[in-house]
Design an enzyme around this catalytic site. Sequence first.
Site, PDB file in Angstrom:
ATOM      1  N   ASP A  67       0.836  -1.204   0.000  1.00 20.74           N
ATOM      2  CA  ASP A  67       0.000   0.000   0.000  1.00 20.74           C
ATOM      3  C   ASP A  67       0.871   1.255   0.000  1.00 20.74           C
ATOM      4  OD1 ASP A  67      -2.436   1.252  -0.182  1.00 20.74           O
ATOM      5  OD2 ASP A  67      -2.876   1.184   1.960  1.00 20.74           O
TER       6      ASP A  67
ATOM      7  N   LYS B 274       1.912   4.682  -1.076  1.00 16.73           N
ATOM      8  CA  LYS B 274       1.266   5.857  -1.683  1.00 16.73           C
ATOM      9  C   LYS B 274       1.601   7.068  -0.810  1.00 16.73           C
ATOM     10  CE  LYS B 274      -3.113   4.798   0.640  1.00 16.73           C
ATOM     11  NZ  LYS B 274      -4.553   4.655   0.514  1.00 16.73           N
TER      12      LYS B 274
ATOM     13  N   ASN C  48       0.679   7.316   2.879  1.00 16.77           N
ATOM     14  CA  ASN C  48       1.320   6.437   3.861  1.00 16.77           C
ATOM     15  C   ASN C  48       2.810   6.738   4.033  1.00 16.77           C
ATOM     16  OD1 ASN C  48      -1.058   5.148   4.458  1.00 16.77           O
ATOM     17  ND2 ASN C  48      -0.775   3.554   2.908  1.00 16.77           N
TER      18      ASN C  48
ATOM     19  N   ASP D 233       1.850   2.682   7.836  1.00 17.86           N
ATOM     20  CA  ASP D 233       0.668   1.899   7.462  1.00 17.86           C
ATOM     21  C   ASP D 233       1.015   0.533   6.873  1.00 17.86           C
ATOM     22  OD1 ASP D 233      -1.803   0.981   6.990  1.00 17.86           O
ATOM     23  OD2 ASP D 233      -2.496   2.675   5.780  1.00 17.86           O
TER      24      ASP D 233
ATOM     25  N   THR E 245      -4.551   0.392  -3.333  1.00 16.75           N
ATOM     26  CA  THR E 245      -5.329   1.584  -3.672  1.00 16.75           C
ATOM     27  C   THR E 245      -5.334   1.712  -5.199  1.00 16.75           C
ATOM     28  OG1 THR E 245      -4.586   2.553  -1.602  1.00 16.75           O
ATOM     29  CG2 THR E 245      -5.502   4.077  -3.233  1.00 16.75           C
TER      30      THR E 245
HETATM   31  P1  ADP Z   1      -5.020   3.293   7.908  1.00 18.37           P
HETATM   32  O1  ADP Z   1      -4.375   1.959   7.914  1.00 18.37           O
HETATM   33  O2  ADP Z   1      -6.379   3.208   8.508  1.00 18.37           O
HETATM   34  O3  ADP Z   1      -4.939   3.976   6.567  1.00 18.37           O
HETATM   35  P2  ADP Z   1      -2.767   4.886   8.823  1.00 18.37           P
HETATM   36  O4  ADP Z   1      -1.789   4.172   9.655  1.00 18.37           O
HETATM   37  O5  ADP Z   1      -2.373   5.085   7.389  1.00 18.37           O
HETATM   38  O6  ADP Z   1      -4.190   4.198   8.933  1.00 18.37           O
HETATM   39  O7  ADP Z   1      -3.076   6.309   9.474  1.00 18.37           O
HETATM   40  C1  ADP Z   1      -4.058   7.167   8.915  1.00 18.37           C
HETATM   41  C2  ADP Z   1      -3.509   8.576   8.811  1.00 18.37           C
HETATM   42  O8  ADP Z   1      -3.154   9.063  10.127  1.00 18.37           O
HETATM   43  C3  ADP Z   1      -2.229   8.729   7.999  1.00 18.37           C
HETATM   44  O9  ADP Z   1      -2.477   8.776   6.631  1.00 18.37           O
HETATM   45  C4  ADP Z   1      -1.654  10.012   8.587  1.00 18.37           C
HETATM   46  O10 ADP Z   1      -2.304  11.138   8.056  1.00 18.37           O
HETATM   47  C5  ADP Z   1      -2.008   9.905  10.076  1.00 18.37           C
HETATM   48  N1  ADP Z   1      -0.905   9.297  10.833  1.00 18.37           N
HETATM   49  C6  ADP Z   1      -0.703   7.977  11.043  1.00 18.37           C
HETATM   50  N2  ADP Z   1       0.393   7.754  11.781  1.00 18.37           N
HETATM   51  C7  ADP Z   1       0.942   8.955  12.047  1.00 18.37           C
HETATM   52  C8  ADP Z   1       2.120   9.421  12.749  1.00 18.37           C
HETATM   53  N3  ADP Z   1       2.943   8.552  13.332  1.00 18.37           N
HETATM   54  N4  ADP Z   1       2.367  10.740  12.798  1.00 18.37           N
HETATM   55  C9  ADP Z   1       1.523  11.614  12.207  1.00 18.37           C
HETATM   56  N5  ADP Z   1       0.412  11.270  11.533  1.00 18.37           N
HETATM   57  C10 ADP Z   1       0.103   9.955  11.445  1.00 18.37           C
HETATM   58 MG    MG Z   2      -3.154   4.670   5.457  1.00 19.51          MG
END
Ligand code: ADP
Ligand code: MG
Length: 395
Positions: free
Chosen positions: A153, A155, A158, A171, A190
């Site tokens: 994934d 992109k 992430n 992610d 995606t």
């Molecule tokens: P999902 O698996 O549901 O897509 P993610 O792990 O990608 O979840 O987290 C969703 C969003 O949260 C990310 O795209 C980012 O915007 C924010 N995010 C996640 N982890 C962090 C982090 N360590 N620091 C800042 N923002 C974060």
């Molecule tokens: Mg994500």
Amino acid sequence: MTRDAESRDELPDWAGAKEFYQKYDPKEIIGRGVSSTVRRCIHRETGRQYAVKIIEVTPERMSPEQLQEVRLSTAKEMEILHQVSQHPFIITLIDSYESSTFIFLVFDLMKRGELFDYLTEKVTLSEKETRCIMRSLLEAVSYLHDNNIVHRDLKPENILMDDCLNIKLSDFGFSCVLTPPEKLRELCGTPGYLAPEILKCSMDETHPGYGKEVDLWACGVIMFTLLAGSPPFWHRRQMLMLRMIMDGRYHFSSPEWDDRSDTVKDLISHLLQVSPERRFTAEQTLQHPFFQSHQRDRGSTVTPYHRFRIAALTALACVRILLGWRRARPVTRELLIRDPYGVKGIRRLIDACAFRIYGHWVKKGERQNRAALFQNQPKALLWTIGDDEDHDGEL
Ligand code: ADP
Ligand code: MG
């Protein structure tokens, strides 16, 4: 504490959440995923800031199968994170807690957020900045692949950035361990970033399956997008977009690509290679002249060959500047009226204003698409993942 919370307090499986709240103070939401919310949080003892991904596993809101699937995929995500978290370009999992209704994953906080938002703000990136970001990303991907892990994934949403604009890959929800010659068949990822073999595999039962090469295809899509400001494969009719991907149909169109080097175009074409066997690996990509001619840490020994190369490059740069200056057209009123988008400065201004007015690109599940802006049809902004071509005329 509310009565509800008090009653849950007595349950042994509430302990994980209690422990999290005792240790951390959750603050505002900084991101959302399909089944998770990410908040900034503060470690009560040290005052240090972190990000906590809160995954809901509420029996009232999900079927037992869904619940089981979320729990299993989160456990898999955590296992992979524990294995790779120490890499400098991969997000660090600090802590994890589990209760009957929520799972809490605490990560280091990436204050500048997603590369997606950074790109939206900047419209396009220079080759220098793209090189810096892609080198870190490819080093992370190379490390994952060496450990038989496929991310699946990749992109800009992430890829997270800190204050100094250093990136970390995050992610790992779709990641999995893949030991060769094992292959995968599941359709996940995606849409705009899916490799052709993932799509082909989902349509043909006799297809042999796909492997870690899918991550390099996604790197090609990301690299193209950073430099052009729009993705290589996009069509408001999703079926046509998938067709474009399977045929590997994309263009280095004018004027976006006019000022980009042949070296970077050559590298992208080795990544957006339909055949996974012919596609560059992460290691081969890092060895490409696009990265090799600009090493991160330059050696202190300058050999006669290096001296000759520097002199030759300087002479070449002088000739380019001279030719560019002779070819330069004055920006006249007529030119601006006839072809405003053809003038680089004006093009950036138009793009920046358009993004500010319309919002940005598509985020999974949201009704925005930056690529749609280039089609000059406001109705196309309503395109969302899952729409198929039958809806075309109705949008
Ligand atoms: P999902 O698996 O549901 O897509 P993610 O792990 O990608 O979840 O987290 C969703 C969003 O949260 C990310 O795209 C980012 O915007 C924010 N995010 C996640 N982890 C962090 C982090 N360590 N620091 C800042 N923002 C974060
Ligand atoms: Mg994500």
